[in-house]
Design a protein around this motif. Structure first.
Motif, PDB file in Angstrom:
ATOM      1  N   UNK A  33       0.862  -1.185   0.000  1.00  0.00           N
ATOM      2  CA  UNK A  33       0.000   0.000   0.000  1.00  0.00           C
ATOM      3  C   UNK A  33       0.895   1.231   0.000  1.00  0.00           C
ATOM      4  N   UNK A  34       0.686   2.128  -0.946  1.00  0.00           N
ATOM      5  CA  UNK A  34       1.524   3.315  -1.037  1.00  0.00           C
ATOM      6  C   UNK A  34       0.717   4.539  -1.425  1.00  0.00           C
ATOM      7  N   UNK A  35       1.143   5.685  -0.938  1.00  0.00           N
ATOM      8  CA  UNK A  35       0.523   6.962  -1.320  1.00  0.00           C
ATOM      9  C   UNK A  35       1.252   7.570  -2.517  1.00  0.00           C
ATOM     10  N   UNK A  36       2.402   7.016  -2.851  1.00  0.00           N
ATOM     11  CA  UNK A  36       3.148   7.473  -4.017  1.00  0.00           C
ATOM     12  C   UNK A  36       2.858   6.498  -5.150  1.00  0.00           C
ATOM     13  N   UNK A  37       1.823   6.813  -5.908  1.00  0.00           N
ATOM     14  CA  UNK A  37       1.295   5.860  -6.895  1.00  0.00           C
ATOM     15  C   UNK A  37       2.333   5.457  -7.936  1.00  0.00           C
ATOM     16  N   UNK A  38       3.172   6.375  -8.373  1.00  0.00           N
ATOM     17  CA  UNK A  38       4.119   6.082  -9.447  1.00  0.00           C
ATOM     18  C   UNK A  38       5.155   5.052  -9.041  1.00  0.00           C
ATOM     19  N   UNK A  39       5.382   4.888  -7.710  1.00  0.00           N
ATOM     20  CA  UNK A  39       6.388   3.931  -7.240  1.00  0.00           C
ATOM     21  C   UNK A  39       5.938   2.483  -7.447  1.00  0.00           C
ATOM     22  N   UNK A  40       4.653   2.256  -7.633  1.00  0.00           N
ATOM     23  CA  UNK A  40       4.132   0.898  -7.818  1.00  0.00           C
ATOM     24  C   UNK A  40       3.694   0.683  -9.261  1.00  0.00           C
ATOM     25  N   UNK A  41       4.097   1.583 -10.158  1.00  0.00           N
ATOM     26  CA  UNK A  41       3.701   1.475 -11.565  1.00  0.00           C
ATOM     27  C   UNK A  41       4.944   1.511 -12.442  1.00  0.00           C
TER      28      UNK A  41
ATOM     29  N   UNK B  69      -3.769  10.528  -8.789  1.00  0.00           N
ATOM     30  CA  UNK B  69      -3.853   9.335  -7.951  1.00  0.00           C
ATOM     31  C   UNK B  69      -3.381   9.656  -6.533  1.00  0.00           C
ATOM     32  N   UNK B  70      -4.144   9.232  -5.548  1.00  0.00           N
ATOM     33  CA  UNK B  70      -3.824   9.492  -4.145  1.00  0.00           C
ATOM     34  C   UNK B  70      -3.325   8.250  -3.408  1.00  0.00           C
ATOM     35  N   UNK B  71      -3.543   7.080  -4.019  1.00  0.00           N
ATOM     36  CA  UNK B  71      -3.167   5.848  -3.309  1.00  0.00           C
ATOM     37  C   UNK B  71      -3.165   4.686  -4.288  1.00  0.00           C
ATOM     38  N   UNK B  72      -2.230   3.745  -4.093  1.00  0.00           N
ATOM     39  CA  UNK B  72      -2.192   2.555  -4.934  1.00  0.00           C
ATOM     40  C   UNK B  72      -1.935   1.339  -4.047  1.00  0.00           C
ATOM     41  N   UNK B  73      -2.892   0.437  -4.007  1.00  0.00           N
ATOM     42  CA  UNK B  73      -2.801  -0.791  -3.202  1.00  0.00           C
ATOM     43  C   UNK B  73      -2.607  -1.982  -4.137  1.00  0.00           C
ATOM     44  N   UNK B  74      -1.798  -2.960  -3.679  1.00  0.00           N
ATOM     45  CA  UNK B  74      -1.563  -4.147  -4.486  1.00  0.00           C
ATOM     46  C   UNK B  74      -1.691  -5.414  -3.642  1.00  0.00           C
ATOM     47  N   UNK B  75      -2.073  -6.515  -4.312  1.00  0.00           N
ATOM     48  CA  UNK B  75      -2.156  -7.826  -3.684  1.00  0.00           C
ATOM     49  C   UNK B  75      -1.872  -8.874  -4.748  1.00  0.00           C
ATOM     50  N   UNK B  76      -1.230  -9.974  -4.353  1.00  0.00           N
ATOM     51  CA  UNK B  76      -0.888 -11.034  -5.288  1.00  0.00           C
ATOM     52  C   UNK B  76      -1.564 -12.345  -4.875  1.00  0.00           C
TER      53      UNK B  76
ATOM     54  N   UNK C  96     -12.255   4.439  -8.617  1.00  0.00           N
ATOM     55  CA  UNK C  96     -11.174   3.460  -8.590  1.00  0.00           C
ATOM     56  C   UNK C  96     -10.815   3.012 -10.010  1.00  0.00           C
ATOM     57  N   UNK C  97      -9.517   2.855 -10.249  1.00  0.00           N
ATOM     58  CA  UNK C  97      -9.021   2.218 -11.467  1.00  0.00           C
ATOM     59  C   UNK C  97      -8.207   1.009 -11.015  1.00  0.00           C
ATOM     60  N   UNK C  98      -8.519  -0.157 -11.584  1.00  0.00           N
ATOM     61  CA  UNK C  98      -7.828  -1.368 -11.130  1.00  0.00           C
ATOM     62  C   UNK C  98      -7.186  -2.089 -12.312  1.00  0.00           C
ATOM     63  N   UNK C  99      -6.012  -2.684 -12.011  1.00  0.00           N
ATOM     64  CA  UNK C  99      -5.167  -3.316 -13.016  1.00  0.00           C
ATOM     65  C   UNK C  99      -4.840  -4.744 -12.586  1.00  0.00           C
ATOM     66  N   UNK C 100      -4.569  -5.616 -13.572  1.00  0.00           N
ATOM     67  CA  UNK C 100      -4.054  -6.959 -13.281  1.00  0.00           C
ATOM     68  C   UNK C 100      -2.867  -7.242 -14.189  1.00  0.00           C
ATOM     69  N   UNK C 101      -1.909  -8.009 -13.661  1.00  0.00           N
ATOM     70  CA  UNK C 101      -0.801  -8.510 -14.473  1.00  0.00           C
ATOM     71  C   UNK C 101      -0.568  -9.955 -14.058  1.00  0.00           C
ATOM     72  N   UNK C 102      -0.677 -10.891 -15.013  1.00  0.00           N
ATOM     73  CA  UNK C 102      -0.600 -12.318 -14.721  1.00  0.00           C
ATOM     74  C   UNK C 102       0.491 -12.965 -15.565  1.00  0.00           C
TER      75      UNK C 102
END
Length: 294
Positions: free
Chosen positions: A155-163, A176-183, A244-250
């Protein structure tokens, strides 16, 4: 005085049975029967019978007439006009008026249900707790007959760091104010879901419009999930709902490329994309229900 051969004269009685009659022709010598007297007696009997029949019929007629009279009297008043004086009739105030109006009632209707999407379309209404664990609870996910093991979260408030590639720029365009990820993983296939949060649905739509085929969220490995999609071909998706905008990478953890025939890789990406949409919608439903009951 002469007694004569047949003795004293005997007279025929029409009301006496023949067996009891004193028959003059049998009282002496073989005189011939008096046929005229027999005929008169027969006629008298027939006349008497007719009188009895007529009398009985008259009595039956009188009985029927009396029964009809009793029936008419007993049913008197049913469907008959009343002979009561007008003072005994109901007053005009007691008689319903043909022009009387039916009672009216103010129309009522239940308020329309609140729209869940309205609560997830702006930060002003979307006040419920938000974290990777609230959107993706538990340690695994079951979709149909398939079970996916949950891996690491971030979970990060710096969205570009997780993209990566063109995604950081698209996220910044919408603010973007927040970017959360889960695998999640199954066998040698893993998928990372990234959920970017914006202040409004309009800004989320602006960020999604700025994405392209190279707008990719960074895959998240660890916690028992090996590295994937670091140099191999992977399958990605992008969608939005509300703010919300949500992405997947598989991809494969063994380094294999994902091909168009790789149904397992496509399935895990589609399942996690569907689950993410449902979780965001449930978030809106819960807040709409709370607002309606509050």
């Amino acid at each position: 005085m002469s007694f004569g051969q047949g003795g004293p004269d005997s007279q025929w009685d029409p009301w006496t049975p023949q067996s009891q009659q004193r028959q003059p022709w049998n009282s002496g010598g073989g005189d011939t029967p008096d046929w005229a007297a027999l005929a008169e007696a027969s006629e008298a009997r027939a006349k008497r019978r007719r009188l009895l029949f007529i009398g009985g019929g008259a009595l039956a007629t009188v009985a029927v007439a009396a029964a009809v009279a009793v029936a008419v009297v007993s049913t008197g008043g049913s469907g008959q006009a009343s002979d009561s004086p007008s003072s005994q009739l109901p007053s005009t105030a007691e008689i319903p008026s043909a022009t009387a109006k039916a009672p009216s009632f103010a129309p009522t209707s239940a308020p329309p249900p609140l729209d869940p999407e309205d609560f997830i379309s702006s930060a002003a209404k979307d006040k419920a707790a938000l974290a990777p664990e609230t959107l993706f609870p538990g340690t695994q996910l079951t979709m149909g007959d398939t079970v996916y093991k949950k891996g690491p979260t971030a979970d990060t408030r710096t969205c570009s760091s997780a993209a990566q590639q063109t995604l950081p720029k698209a996220l910044e365009a919408g603010g973007c104010t927040r970017l959360m990820r889960v695998t999640y993983a199954k066998d040698d296939i893993a998928v990372t879901v990234g959920v970017a949060v914006f202040d409004t649905a309009a800004k989320a739509g602006q960020a999604k419009s700025a994405t392209d085929s190279k707008s990719i969220v960074k895959p998240l490995s660890g916690g028992g999930v090996g590295s994937f999609c670091t140099g191999a071909v992977c399958r990605t998706t992008t969608n939005s709902y509300g703010r919300y905008v949500y992405f997947t990478i598989a991809g494969h953890t063994n380094g294999k490329d994902v091909t168009e025939q790789d149904t397992a890789a496509f399935q895990i990406g589609d399942d996690l994309g569907t689950f993410t949409y449902r979780q965001i919608h449930r978030r809106g439903e819960a807040q709409a229900s709370a607002a309606a009951n509050g």
